[in-house]
Write a protein that holds these residues in place. Structure first.
Motif, PDB file in Angstrom:
ATOM      1  N   LYS A   1       0.800  -1.217   0.000  1.00 50.30           N
ATOM      2  CA  LYS A   1       0.000   0.000   0.000  1.00 50.30           C
ATOM      3  C   LYS A   1       0.834   1.268   0.000  1.00 50.30           C
ATOM      4  CE  LYS A   1      -3.973  -2.105   2.342  1.00 50.30           C
ATOM      5  NZ  LYS A   1      -4.845  -2.058   3.549  1.00 50.30           N
ATOM      6  N   ASN A   2       2.009   1.214   0.612  1.00 54.56           N
ATOM      7  CA  ASN A   2       2.845   2.408   0.693  1.00 54.56           C
ATOM      8  C   ASN A   2       4.302   1.993   0.921  1.00 54.56           C
ATOM      9  OD1 ASN A   2       3.022   1.833   3.577  1.00 54.56           O
ATOM     10  ND2 ASN A   2       0.972   2.747   3.727  1.00 54.56           N
ATOM     11  N   ALA A   3       5.176   3.005   0.986  1.00 50.43           N
ATOM     12  CA  ALA A   3       6.611   2.737   1.124  1.00 50.43           C
ATOM     13  C   ALA A   3       6.933   2.048   2.448  1.00 50.43           C
ATOM     14  CB  ALA A   3       7.395   4.041   0.996  1.00 50.43           C
ATOM     15  N   TRP A   4       6.164   2.336   3.493  1.00 57.83           N
ATOM     16  CA  TRP A   4       6.369   1.682   4.790  1.00 57.83           C
ATOM     17  C   TRP A   4       6.133   0.186   4.676  1.00 57.83           C
ATOM     18  CZ3 TRP A   4       8.051   0.765   9.399  1.00 57.83           C
ATOM     19  CH2 TRP A   4       7.312   0.055  10.340  1.00 57.83           C
ATOM     20  N   ARG A   5       5.041  -0.194   4.011  1.00 59.16           N
ATOM     21  CA  ARG A   5       4.744  -1.610   3.825  1.00 59.16           C
ATOM     22  C   ARG A   5       5.776  -2.260   2.890  1.00 59.16           C
ATOM     23  NH1 ARG A   5      -0.516  -3.206   5.051  1.00 59.16           N
ATOM     24  NH2 ARG A   5      -1.219  -2.059   6.889  1.00 59.16           N
ATOM     25  N   GLU A   6       6.196  -1.548   1.867  1.00 64.78           N
ATOM     26  CA  GLU A   6       7.211  -2.089   0.957  1.00 64.78           C
ATOM     27  C   GLU A   6       8.526  -2.330   1.690  1.00 64.78           C
ATOM     28  OE1 GLU A   6       9.380  -1.145  -3.356  1.00 64.78           O
ATOM     29  OE2 GLU A   6       8.097   0.371  -2.399  1.00 64.78           O
TER      30      GLU A   6
ATOM     31  N   ALA B   1      11.500   4.338   2.087  1.00 62.62           N
ATOM     32  CA  ALA B   1      10.769   4.838   3.250  1.00 62.62           C
ATOM     33  C   ALA B   1      11.599   5.850   4.035  1.00 62.62           C
ATOM     34  CB  ALA B   1      10.371   3.679   4.165  1.00 62.62           C
TER      35      ALA B   1
ATOM     36  N   ASP C   1       1.963  10.398  -2.299  1.00 60.14           N
ATOM     37  CA  ASP C   1       1.325   9.814  -1.113  1.00 60.14           C
ATOM     38  C   ASP C   1       1.924   8.455  -0.769  1.00 60.14           C
ATOM     39  OD1 ASP C   1      -0.336  11.999  -0.886  1.00 60.14           O
ATOM     40  OD2 ASP C   1      -1.958  11.087  -2.057  1.00 60.14           O
ATOM     41  N   TYR C   2       2.368   7.738  -1.798  1.00 62.00           N
ATOM     42  CA  TYR C   2       2.955   6.410  -1.571  1.00 62.00           C
ATOM     43  C   TYR C   2       4.188   6.511  -0.673  1.00 62.00           C
ATOM     44  CZ  TYR C   2       4.861   1.763  -2.620  1.00 62.00           C
ATOM     45  OH  TYR C   2       5.356   0.492  -2.520  1.00 62.00           O
ATOM     46  N   TYR C   3       4.950   7.612  -0.819  1.00 60.67           N
ATOM     47  CA  TYR C   3       6.195   7.761  -0.065  1.00 60.67           C
ATOM     48  C   TYR C   3       6.036   8.632   1.179  1.00 60.67           C
ATOM     49  CZ  TYR C   3       8.445   5.551  -4.036  1.00 60.67           C
ATOM     50  OH  TYR C   3       8.812   4.645  -5.019  1.00 60.67           O
ATOM     51  N   ARG C   4       4.805   8.913   1.547  1.00 61.24           N
ATOM     52  CA  ARG C   4       4.580   9.634   2.810  1.00 61.24           C
ATOM     53  C   ARG C   4       4.672   8.634   3.962  1.00 61.24           C
ATOM     54  NH1 ARG C   4       2.998  14.763   1.758  1.00 61.24           N
ATOM     55  NH2 ARG C   4       1.919  15.148  -0.232  1.00 61.24           N
ATOM     56  N   VAL C   5       5.659   8.818   4.792  1.00 60.00           N
ATOM     57  CA  VAL C   5       5.929   7.883   5.883  1.00 60.00           C
ATOM     58  C   VAL C   5       5.913   8.645   7.200  1.00 60.00           C
ATOM     59  CG1 VAL C   5       7.587   6.240   6.843  1.00 60.00           C
ATOM     60  CG2 VAL C   5       7.319   6.428   4.371  1.00 60.00           C
TER      61      VAL C   5
END
Length: 271
Positions: A120-125, A184, A234-238
């Motif tokens: 879903k996002n960079a944190w999950r990746e 992230a 938004d994907y890289y908003r951590v």
């Protein structure tokens, strides 16, 4: 004519052959059942991922190539280390509910998994990316313990190789695990990673390193090209705490792997 039948000695007259008692078999069954039950539970949960024709074919071919190249110990240990590393990715991807393929092995290039959907996002990746080196390093540490227990220089050298492979994967350049993790932290790390790969390819020319450097540059270009797509930012908003957690795991694991490599280094004179 009478036949003389010798008598048994007195101390052997009451001898009876030892028969296995039912309780012994029940005890043995209980001892065997626990690991079997654990294996069945594991296969029931992840069997759909593992039991694929392509998986078996790729791991068989890779094992055969590595055994031909470096012998049985090298081949089996290397495939095992790669498998453990990739299963770290698989377990975390499955935990996040992501559709993930079985590990695919490519001789001299390692192994990889594919996901039809991105996290879903960079944190999950970053979590999926770091799970591989974390579990892979634990596998190498287990091999190190076996090497110490058996005083095996070959196994110690394979543990060193396992630590090295996981450390290499932490280079901050996509598509390596480190490149997917540092997204992230800050995308600027990608530039350092690609420069490091190119420098390594120049200083230590190697077809595999050159290929990874080319793939890394292409992946970095793809991400830069798609930077303006809606939702990319938004994907890289951590969150700050997530950034700190990724940084601690990433740099802490890298430092630990350097120390582990120093401890397991085996001079070539031993072989």
């Amino acid at each position: 004519m009478s036949e003389h039948i010798p008598e048994f000695p007195e101390h052997l007259r009451d001898y009876q052959p030892v028969q296995p008692r039912g309780r012994d078999w029940r005890d043995l069954f209980r001892k065997i059942w626990a690991p079997v039950a654990a294996l069945v539970a594991f296969l029931a949960k992840f069997g759909a991922v593992l039991f694929k024709a392509k998986f078996f074919f790729s791991i068989f071919i890779s094992a055969a190539v590595y055994i031909w190249y470096g012998g049985w110990t090298f081949g089996i240990a290397l495939v095992g280390l790669l498998f453990v590393h990739e299963m770290g990715h698989v377990l975390e991807a499955k935990r996040q509910g992501l559709p993930v393929s079985a590990p695919m092995f490519v001789p001299f290039l390692g192994a990889f998994i594919t996901m039809r959907d991105m996290p879903k996002n960079a944190w999950r990746e970053a979590q999926v990316a770091l799970a591989g080196p974390l579990v892979g390093s634990a596998g190498a540490a287990g091999l190190w313990l076996v090497a110490e227990a058996t005083d095996s220089y070959k196994l110690r050298a394979m543990a060193y190789l396992g630590f090295l492979l996981n450390l290499f994967n932490l280079l901050p350049a996509p598509p390596l695990d480190g490149g997917r993790a540092v997204g992230a932290l800050h995308p600027a790390f990608w530039g350092f990673g690609v420069v490091g790969l190119v420098a390594l390819a120049v200083l230590r020319p190697n077809p595999i390193i050159i290929l990874i450097a080319v793939l890394s540059a292409l992946e970095l270009y793809r991400r830069w090209k798609h930077r303006g797509i809606p939702g990319a930012r938004d994907y890289y908003r951590v969150l700050p705490w997530q950034r700190v957690a990724v940084g601690l795991v990433y740099f802490g694991l890298a430092a630990g792997l350097v120390l582990a490599m120093h401890a397991t280094h085996v001079p070539h004179s031993y072989f």
